[in-house]
Design a protein around this motif. Sequence first.
Motif, mmCIF file in Angstrom:
data_model
loop_
_atom_site.group_PDB
_atom_site.id
_atom_site.type_symbol
_atom_site.label_atom_id
_atom_site.label_comp_id
_atom_site.label_asym_id
_atom_site.label_seq_id
_atom_site.Cartn_x
_atom_site.Cartn_y
_atom_site.Cartn_z
ATOM 1 N N MET A 1 0.842 -1.190 0.000
ATOM 2 C CA MET A 1 0.000 0.000 0.000
ATOM 3 C C MET A 1 0.879 1.242 0.000
ATOM 4 O O MET A 1 2.035 1.192 0.405
ATOM 5 N N LEU A 2 0.298 2.361 -0.420
ATOM 6 C CA LEU A 2 0.991 3.638 -0.378
ATOM 7 C C LEU A 2 0.519 4.435 0.822
ATOM 8 O O LEU A 2 -0.675 4.491 1.106
ATOM 9 N N THR A 3 1.460 5.061 1.513
ATOM 10 C CA THR A 3 1.114 5.952 2.614
ATOM 11 C C THR A 3 0.732 7.313 2.022
ATOM 12 O O THR A 3 0.998 7.571 0.849
ATOM 13 N N VAL B 1 4.613 0.618 1.495
ATOM 14 C CA VAL B 1 4.775 -0.209 2.690
ATOM 15 C C VAL B 1 4.041 -1.522 2.485
ATOM 16 O O VAL B 1 3.129 -1.621 1.668
ATOM 17 N N GLU B 2 4.469 -2.533 3.211
ATOM 18 C CA GLU B 2 3.792 -3.822 3.205
ATOM 19 C C GLU B 2 3.166 -4.044 4.572
ATOM 20 O O GLU B 2 3.815 -3.847 5.596
ATOM 21 N N ILE B 3 1.898 -4.444 4.570
ATOM 22 C CA ILE B 3 1.215 -4.732 5.824
ATOM 23 C C ILE B 3 0.599 -6.117 5.744
ATOM 24 O O ILE B 3 0.319 -6.630 4.659
ATOM 25 N N ASP B 4 0.381 -6.705 6.898
ATOM 26 C CA ASP B 4 -0.236 -8.017 6.986
ATOM 27 C C ASP B 4 -1.697 -7.905 6.568
ATOM 28 O O ASP B 4 -2.404 -6.974 6.943
ATOM 29 N N LYS B 5 -2.164 -8.843 5.774
ATOM 30 C CA LYS B 5 -3.536 -8.811 5.276
ATOM 31 C C LYS B 5 -4.545 -8.898 6.417
ATOM 32 O O LYS B 5 -5.598 -8.261 6.379
ATOM 33 N N LYS B 6 -4.223 -9.647 7.466
ATOM 34 C CA LYS B 6 -5.124 -9.778 8.612
ATOM 35 C C LYS B 6 -5.304 -8.443 9.328
ATOM 36 O O LYS B 6 -6.394 -8.102 9.766
ATOM 37 N N VAL B 7 -4.229 -7.673 9.435
ATOM 38 C CA VAL B 7 -4.300 -6.361 10.079
ATOM 39 C C VAL B 7 -5.171 -5.429 9.250
ATOM 40 O O VAL B 7 -6.003 -4.685 9.778
ATOM 41 N N PHE B 8 -5.014 -5.469 7.934
ATOM 42 C CA PHE B 8 -5.814 -4.623 7.053
ATOM 43 C C PHE B 8 -7.293 -4.963 7.148
ATOM 44 O O PHE B 8 -8.144 -4.073 7.230
ATOM 45 N N GLU B 9 -7.610 -6.253 7.147
ATOM 46 C CA GLU B 9 -9.017 -6.667 7.227
ATOM 47 C C GLU B 9 -9.638 -6.266 8.565
ATOM 48 O O GLU B 9 -10.789 -5.840 8.619
ATOM 49 N N ALA B 10 -8.882 -6.387 9.644
ATOM 50 C CA ALA B 10 -9.405 -5.995 10.958
ATOM 51 C C ALA B 10 -9.650 -4.490 11.019
ATOM 52 O O ALA B 10 -10.648 -4.035 11.585
ATOM 53 N N ALA B 11 -8.761 -3.717 10.422
ATOM 54 C CA ALA B 11 -8.920 -2.255 10.439
ATOM 55 C C ALA B 11 -10.071 -1.809 9.553
ATOM 56 O O ALA B 11 -10.761 -0.842 9.862
#
Length: 78
Positions: A34-36, A42-52
């Motif tokens: 994703m882009l900030t 940046v790379e983020i965990d898919k689980k963190v993205f779905e929870a957010a």
Amino acid sequence: MGNKKKPINSSRRKFFSLILSASENAEKPEMLKMLTPDGKLVEIDKKVFEAASKKQKASNKEIYDWMKNPSKDLNNSL
């Protein structure tokens, strides 16, 4: 009255072998790129993205009530 303790080296060796085997067997999390807002990739965990993304967003009124704003003081005094 003998020394009934196990040698320290064998327990350390066992401990480290457990850690190494767990890290080798652990599956890598699925990452999203994703882009900030400032343009960094940046790379983020898919689980963190779905929870957010499941969280409810704050309304404009909630944000207005939360923030410190001099105009709120003016509106309340009128």
